[in-house]
Design a protein around this motif. Structure first.
Motif, PDB file in Angstrom:
ATOM      1  N   PRO A 123       0.960  -1.045   0.028  1.00 42.93           N
ATOM      2  CA  PRO A 123      -0.122   0.073   0.044  1.00 42.93           C
ATOM      3  C   PRO A 123       0.970   1.340   0.062  1.00 42.93           C
ATOM      4  O   PRO A 123       1.758   1.385   0.908  1.00 42.93           O
ATOM      5  N   ASP A 124       0.386   2.168  -0.911  1.00 38.46           N
ATOM      6  CA  ASP A 124       1.217   3.459  -0.975  1.00 38.46           C
ATOM      7  C   ASP A 124       0.357   4.567  -1.710  1.00 38.46           C
ATOM      8  O   ASP A 124      -0.959   4.135  -2.136  1.00 38.46           O
ATOM      9  N   LEU A 125       0.616   5.685  -1.515  1.00 30.85           N
ATOM     10  CA  LEU A 125      -0.233   6.872  -2.077  1.00 30.85           C
ATOM     11  C   LEU A 125      -0.517   6.765  -3.611  1.00 30.85           C
ATOM     12  O   LEU A 125       0.568   6.339  -4.007  1.00 30.85           O
ATOM     13  N   ILE A 126      -1.690   6.790  -4.040  1.00 31.95           N
ATOM     14  CA  ILE A 126      -1.767   6.774  -5.736  1.00 31.95           C
ATOM     15  C   ILE A 126      -2.468   8.313  -5.956  1.00 31.95           C
ATOM     16  O   ILE A 126      -3.390   8.588  -5.156  1.00 31.95           O
ATOM     17  N   MET A 127      -1.925   8.720  -6.770  1.00 26.81           N
ATOM     18  CA  MET A 127      -2.317   9.915  -7.314  1.00 26.81           C
ATOM     19  C   MET A 127      -3.424   9.756  -8.385  1.00 26.81           C
ATOM     20  O   MET A 127      -3.179   8.953  -9.500  1.00 26.81           O
ATOM     21  N   LEU A 128      -4.751  10.389  -8.445  1.00 28.87           N
ATOM     22  CA  LEU A 128      -5.630  10.322  -9.514  1.00 28.87           C
ATOM     23  C   LEU A 128      -5.378  11.740 -10.509  1.00 28.87           C
ATOM     24  O   LEU A 128      -5.296  12.873  -9.809  1.00 28.87           O
ATOM     25  N   ARG A 146     -15.054   7.942  -9.915  1.00 26.21           N
ATOM     26  CA  ARG A 146     -15.910   7.570  -8.806  1.00 26.21           C
ATOM     27  C   ARG A 146     -15.791   5.924  -8.257  1.00 26.21           C
ATOM     28  O   ARG A 146     -15.578   5.670  -7.140  1.00 26.21           O
ATOM     29  N   SER A 147     -15.770   5.182  -9.312  1.00 26.32           N
ATOM     30  CA  SER A 147     -15.370   3.652  -9.049  1.00 26.32           C
ATOM     31  C   SER A 147     -14.098   3.706  -8.395  1.00 26.32           C
ATOM     32  O   SER A 147     -13.771   2.550  -7.549  1.00 26.32           O
ATOM     33  N   LEU A 148     -13.003   4.189  -9.041  1.00 29.03           N
ATOM     34  CA  LEU A 148     -11.685   4.042  -8.223  1.00 29.03           C
ATOM     35  C   LEU A 148     -11.803   4.687  -6.898  1.00 29.03           C
ATOM     36  O   LEU A 148     -11.022   3.970  -5.982  1.00 29.03           O
ATOM     37  N   LEU A 149     -12.413   5.544  -6.668  1.00 30.44           N
ATOM     38  CA  LEU A 149     -12.497   6.164  -5.221  1.00 30.44           C
ATOM     39  C   LEU A 149     -13.124   5.062  -4.201  1.00 30.44           C
ATOM     40  O   LEU A 149     -12.930   5.096  -3.264  1.00 30.44           O
ATOM     41  N   GLU A 150     -14.345   4.596  -4.875  1.00 32.67           N
ATOM     42  CA  GLU A 150     -15.095   3.352  -4.026  1.00 32.67           C
ATOM     43  C   GLU A 150     -13.990   2.271  -3.656  1.00 32.67           C
ATOM     44  O   GLU A 150     -14.054   1.855  -2.678  1.00 32.67           O
ATOM     45  N   LEU A 151     -12.980   2.090  -4.637  1.00 33.91           N
ATOM     46  CA  LEU A 151     -12.175   1.061  -4.318  1.00 33.91           C
ATOM     47  C   LEU A 151     -11.069   1.534  -3.171  1.00 33.91           C
ATOM     48  O   LEU A 151     -10.701   0.761  -2.464  1.00 33.91           O
ATOM     49  N   MET A 152     -10.760   2.767  -3.331  1.00 38.27           N
ATOM     50  CA  MET A 152      -9.533   3.230  -2.247  1.00 38.27           C
ATOM     51  C   MET A 152     -10.422   3.219  -0.995  1.00 38.27           C
ATOM     52  O   MET A 152      -9.678   2.836   0.030  1.00 38.27           O
ATOM     53  N   LEU A 153     -11.678   3.454  -0.868  1.00 36.06           N
ATOM     54  CA  LEU A 153     -12.360   3.642   0.505  1.00 36.06           C
ATOM     55  C   LEU A 153     -12.577   2.252   0.857  1.00 36.06           C
ATOM     56  O   LEU A 153     -12.365   1.579   2.081  1.00 36.06           O
ATOM     57  N   LYS A 154     -12.983   1.253   0.110  1.00 31.99           N
ATOM     58  CA  LYS A 154     -13.045  -0.214   0.277  1.00 31.99           C
ATOM     59  C   LYS A 154     -11.734  -0.843   0.906  1.00 31.99           C
ATOM     60  O   LYS A 154     -11.929  -1.715   1.847  1.00 31.99           O
ATOM     61  N   TYR A 155     -10.535  -0.623   0.159  1.00 29.77           N
ATOM     62  CA  TYR A 155      -9.520  -1.271   0.619  1.00 29.77           C
ATOM     63  C   TYR A 155      -8.617  -0.455   1.723  1.00 29.77           C
ATOM     64  O   TYR A 155      -7.552  -0.777   2.088  1.00 29.77           O
ATOM     65  N   ARG A 156      -9.109   0.837   1.729  1.00 29.80           N
ATOM     66  CA  ARG A 156      -8.476   1.680   2.760  1.00 29.80           C
ATOM     67  C   ARG A 156      -7.200   2.067   2.029  1.00 29.80           C
ATOM     68  O   ARG A 156      -6.188   2.059   2.985  1.00 29.80           O
ATOM     69  N   ASN A 157      -6.984   2.368   1.060  1.00 29.98           N
ATOM     70  CA  ASN A 157      -5.521   2.766   0.243  1.00 29.98           C
ATOM     71  C   ASN A 157      -5.622   4.195   0.190  1.00 29.98           C
ATOM     72  O   ASN A 157      -6.414   4.846  -0.239  1.00 29.98           O
ATOM     73  N   PRO A 158      -4.507   4.980   0.655  1.00 29.56           N
ATOM     74  CA  PRO A 158      -4.350   6.512   0.425  1.00 29.56           C
ATOM     75  C   PRO A 158      -4.323   6.724  -1.046  1.00 29.56           C
ATOM     76  O   PRO A 158      -3.895   6.138  -1.790  1.00 29.56           O
ATOM     77  N   VAL A 159      -5.150   8.178  -1.230  1.00 28.10           N
ATOM     78  CA  VAL A 159      -5.313   8.538  -2.578  1.00 28.10           C
ATOM     79  C   VAL A 159      -5.303  10.184  -2.300  1.00 28.10           C
ATOM     80  O   VAL A 159      -5.640  10.681  -1.647  1.00 28.10           O
ATOM     81  N   SER A 160      -4.555  10.710  -3.356  1.00 30.56           N
ATOM     82  CA  SER A 160      -4.447  12.138  -3.558  1.00 30.56           C
ATOM     83  C   SER A 160      -4.949  12.285  -5.092  1.00 30.56           C
ATOM     84  O   SER A 160      -4.900  11.587  -6.031  1.00 30.56           O
ATOM     85  N   ILE A 161      -5.653  13.633  -4.910  1.00 33.49           N
ATOM     86  CA  ILE A 161      -6.392  13.733  -6.269  1.00 33.49           C
ATOM     87  C   ILE A 161      -5.952  15.430  -6.867  1.00 33.49           C
ATOM     88  O   ILE A 161      -5.913  16.213  -6.021  1.00 33.49           O
ATOM     89  N   ILE A 162      -5.811  15.540  -7.957  1.00 39.19           N
ATOM     90  CA  ILE A 162      -5.441  17.091  -8.575  1.00 39.19           C
ATOM     91  C   ILE A 162      -6.449  17.165  -9.704  1.00 39.19           C
ATOM     92  O   ILE A 162      -6.516  16.356 -10.440  1.00 39.19           O
ATOM     93  N   SER A 163      -7.150  18.286  -9.684  1.00 36.90           N
ATOM     94  CA  SER A 163      -8.199  18.387 -10.709  1.00 36.90           C
ATOM     95  C   SER A 163      -8.496  20.100 -10.679  1.00 36.90           C
ATOM     96  O   SER A 163      -8.088  20.854  -9.756  1.00 36.90           O
ATOM     97  N   LYS A 164      -9.278  20.424 -11.636  1.00 34.85           N
ATOM     98  CA  LYS A 164      -9.682  21.889 -11.756  1.00 34.85           C
ATOM     99  C   LYS A 164     -11.287  21.744 -11.963  1.00 34.85           C
ATOM    100  O   LYS A 164     -11.886  22.570 -12.493  1.00 34.85           O
ATOM    101  N   ARG A 338      -2.303   8.200   5.802  1.00 40.15           N
ATOM    102  CA  ARG A 338      -2.080   6.725   6.278  1.00 40.15           C
ATOM    103  C   ARG A 338      -1.976   5.798   5.294  1.00 40.15           C
ATOM    104  O   ARG A 338      -2.573   5.650   4.364  1.00 40.15           O
ATOM    105  N   ARG A 339      -0.902   4.982   5.605  1.00 41.57           N
ATOM    106  CA  ARG A 339      -0.612   3.770   4.777  1.00 41.57           C
ATOM    107  C   ARG A 339      -0.783   2.570   5.472  1.00 41.57           C
ATOM    108  O   ARG A 339      -0.631   1.344   4.911  1.00 41.57           O
ATOM    109  N   ASP A 340      -1.113   2.578   6.628  1.00 41.53           N
ATOM    110  CA  ASP A 340      -1.389   1.393   7.541  1.00 41.53           C
ATOM    111  C   ASP A 340      -2.698   0.795   7.673  1.00 41.53           C
ATOM    112  O   ASP A 340      -2.824  -0.038   8.390  1.00 41.53           O
ATOM    113  N   LEU A 341      -3.669   1.390   7.112  1.00 38.01           N
ATOM    114  CA  LEU A 341      -4.989   0.808   7.109  1.00 38.01           C
ATOM    115  C   LEU A 341      -5.519   0.156   6.092  1.00 38.01           C
ATOM    116  O   LEU A 341      -6.696  -0.693   5.874  1.00 38.01           O
ATOM    117  N   PHE A 342      -4.571  -0.229   4.979  1.00 41.61           N
ATOM    118  CA  PHE A 342      -4.810  -1.038   3.832  1.00 41.61           C
ATOM    119  C   PHE A 342      -5.391  -2.412   4.666  1.00 41.61           C
ATOM    120  O   PHE A 342      -4.584  -2.927   5.160  1.00 41.61           O
TER     121      PHE A 342
END
Length: 354
Positions: A123-128, A146-164, A338-342
């Motif tokens: 488990p490590d940070l994934i940037m969308l 949205r489907s990717l964010l659902e998986l980030m929450l389901k598996y508790r993997n850290p995620v960062s987003i950049i958007s406008k 956090r990376r310890d919740l996966f």
């Protein structure tokens, strides 16, 4: 600028030849009989079938090593976008094709879940959006991000987003839950508060005021937010640095970052054409100032220098930026995620079968 040949709603006004092709298309009829071919063509969405979804980078300039881009090409049409060059690897032009031929990874969520379930996955940070915006307009219909964010929450993997894109509001329910677990941060890009500049530079994006409201909304649900002023274009938006940081701070952003425009590959010609059409009175000066930030060139590929530039011009912009962040944001930083919740959600159930 000649409005009769300017393609409204598009950033690029030309479609330069793909450097990998020996032949090229040209407009043969000056009467404009193939105008639709050159610029008025509707956006096409092309399905792709990748075998993997997580891209890895070892660039020291980036604050992430893993990224996912549900879409290649971007309908936002930002004239400066560094991702334009990558469109040539798909057989398209970095110009108009980048904005009107969007490659879609429909199986992104399935591929990500497959990665998460590998015994070797760490488990490590994934940037969308490491390359193109994951919330560009077609996302409203397809919902891949949205489907990717659902998986980030389901598996508790850290995620960062950049958007406008303020479409992110649709997913506040997921982002709120991720934020409660300290699993998400967001960077919202704003490079001008002036609507006239935004419309020319980023024709299919949300207004600056809408993006500031997005920052307010994210802050309200507990998501830490960074303001990204990207890119700074000397002579176009460089005078807005202080005002932008103050506005971002007022909206709730806790820190800020920036890049200085660099015009690598085909972007150089695309940007120059746009610049002379939209700002003919200052085009030469703007180009000279960009060169002043990159050792006399409009492009730069060297790690450690390509993002912030160098020289007196770049140093003065950096100094102003740092002073503004200190003044309005108290030199804040994004908290570590956090990376310890996966977890494998059904691990307990599987163990119970034995």
């Amino acid at each position: 600028m000649n409005p009769s040949v300017y393609f409204k709603g598009r950033g690029a006004q030309i479609n330069p030849n793909n450097k990998f092709f020996s032949n090229q298309y040209v407009q043969e009829h000056i009467e404009g009989l193939d105008e639709e071919f050159l610029g008025a063509e509707k956006t096409q969405f092309i399905p792709t079938h990748p075998k993997s979804i997580i891209s890895k980078s070892n660039s020291p300039d980036l604050r992430f090593e893993r990224s996912i881009n549900p879409y290649q090409g971007c309908e936002h049409g930002c004239i400066y976008c560094y991702a334009r060059n990558s469109h040539e690897y798909w057989g398209f032009s970095a110009g108009l094709d980048f904005e009107r031929k969007i490659l879609v990874k429909h199986n992104a969520a399935q591929l990500l879940e497959h990665e998460f379930r590998k015994s070797s996955y760490q488990p490590d940070l994934i940037m969308l959006s490491g390359n193109t915006d994951c919330y560009q307009p077609i996302e409203r219909k397809l919902g891949i991000t949205r489907s990717l964010l659902e998986l980030m929450l389901k598996y508790r993997n850290p995620v960062s987003i950049i958007s406008k894109n303020v479409l992110m509001r649709r997913d506040f329910d997921l982002l709120r839950e991720l934020a409660a677990l300290n699993l998400v941060s967001v960077a919202v890009t704003i490079n001008s508060l002036r609507e006239e500049v935004r419309q020319k530079m980023e024709p299919r994006t949300a207004t600056a005021s809408a993006r500031l409201k997005l920052i307010e909304g994210l802050t309200g649900i507990g998501v830490p937010v960074m303001l990204m002023m990207a890119p700074i274009v000397p002579g176009i938006n460089s005078d807005e640095i202080s005002d932008l940081i103050r506005s971002g701070a007022d909206a709730g952003a806790i820190t800020a970052s920036y890049t200085i425009v660099r015009l690598n590959g085909q972007i150089g010609g695309i940007f120059k054409d746009w610049l002379y059409q939209n700002y003919p009175d200052r085009a030469e000066k703007v180009l000279h100032w960009i060169e002043a930030c990159h050792g006399g060139k409009i492009n730069d590929t060297d790690f450690g220098r390509r993002i912030k530039g160098d020289g007196n011009m770049a140093e003065s912009l950096q100094h102003l930026f740092k002073l503004s962040v200190k003044k309005y944001m108290n030199n804040g930083v994004l908290p570590p995620l956090r990376r310890d919740l996966f977890r494998l959600p059904d691990a307990g159930m599987q163990l119970g079968l034995f």
